[in-house]
Write an enzyme that holds these catalytic residues in place. Sequence first.
Site, short mmCIF file in Angstrom:
data_model
loop_
_atom_site.label_atom_id
_atom_site.label_comp_id
_atom_site.label_asym_id
_atom_site.label_seq_id
_atom_site.Cartn_x
_atom_site.Cartn_y
_atom_site.Cartn_z
N HIS A 408 0.81 -1.22 0.00
CA HIS A 408 0.00 0.00 0.00
C HIS A 408 0.85 1.27 0.00
O HIS A 408 0.33 2.38 -0.18
CB HIS A 408 -0.94 0.00 1.21
N ASP A 412 -2.10 1.82 -4.90
CA ASP A 412 -3.39 2.20 -4.31
C ASP A 412 -4.42 1.11 -4.56
O ASP A 412 -4.30 0.31 -5.49
CB ASP A 412 -3.89 3.51 -4.92
#
Length: 436
Positions: A408, A412
């Site tokens: 992350h 995204d």
Amino acid sequence: MSKYIFNLPDIGEGIAEAEIVKWHIKVGDVVAEDDQLADVMTDKATVEMEAPVSGKIVAVAGEEGDIIAIGSMLVEIEVEGDVDTEKMEELEASGQDSGAPDQAGPDVVELEQVIENKEINYNKLEESAPQKDSEEPATPAPSAAPKTGSEKVLATPAVRQRARELGVDLTLVKAQGEHIRHSDLDAYLNYGSGQGYRPSGSSQKRDDEVIKVIGMRRKIAQNMAESKRNIPHFSYVDEIDMTELEDMRADLNANRGGRPKLTMLPLLIVAICKSLPEFPMLNAIYDDEAGIVTRHGAVHLGMATQTDQGLMVPVLKDAQDMNVWQLATEIGRLAAAARNGSAKPAELSGSTLTLTSLGPLGGIATTPVINRPEVAIIGPNKIVERPMIVDGEIQARKLMNLSISCDHRVVDGYDAASYVQALKHFLETPVLLFAD
């Protein structure tokens, strides 16, 4: 008499230490020159250490699992007469043969495609050794009297393995359907063999085992801990209709000629390669210490493979340049090399994206651990036939959930979801796999 101290030689560029994986000798043993002393593991390979002289072992560096520095004592050998110091120094400077590499990958599970009794899963990268239809158990069940003759026993690989572990002859187990399932095996254990009720679970209590985590298992543990400690994982799962692709695979196999039989894996890899160009953030590695993300133009795909030494990740270099038949051939070659220990270090490193599966265990969904320093890992799950509404009608379709885990910090959630949708489009419209 004199003593010769054999120091651990420089066994690779940039290697500062090595782990003692296995001793082949002990204090008091007499060895001849070139006898095997120990196996030591570095970050790159497992190396066999051989005796430079003949003599008696009087001291060793430590226990299996200990890590020692390059240049420190490995063994001390008592030899007859005086040691030719100059010759010994030349031997040490030249190092030892590195032997076959034995590098472990991250704790990712093997890719499997098992199509058996109308149940479709991902099978192993290569065929495992054939099993006899009926095996004599290593430890027969108390009342198990082997049947005479040869009987065809239909059972899933998982059931066969469990039966072998329990010492049950599958020819004695009655199947309620076309093939023996775990429930049939449970029924045999509880009520079979004319013994009436038997308590569930093992009939014999075993002693506790204490197992030292060393060698490849320790490397796997370290890699997984580093990945989970440093990478904020998130996972995304979607369902894919694999019916058309399965039909195409069957047609390709029916007309393959002398080419290797296709599992679902090569087709899935083609789909991955075709869908990646629009999502370069997924085919990347992240150097978090330098703060640099490298987005790769070529797809070097890591594939998890189960071996006797542990889980390894051979790498399909430039997978985007291969067709399905070339991929099938290279997958088989790399898997065999990983399992027999002949894979080169270059074939076990350099991946930019990894593919992993739970195989016949499949499950509904997985949350695979990223192969650091990569930023994504794809996990196809089991293909099952289920009813689905198509154009207002209920049809039997072959459905598969596909999972992806991402870093992350650089990927995204929108990117991951968008990529899976693009991959899904290729898999559900398989003619696109062969279009320019």
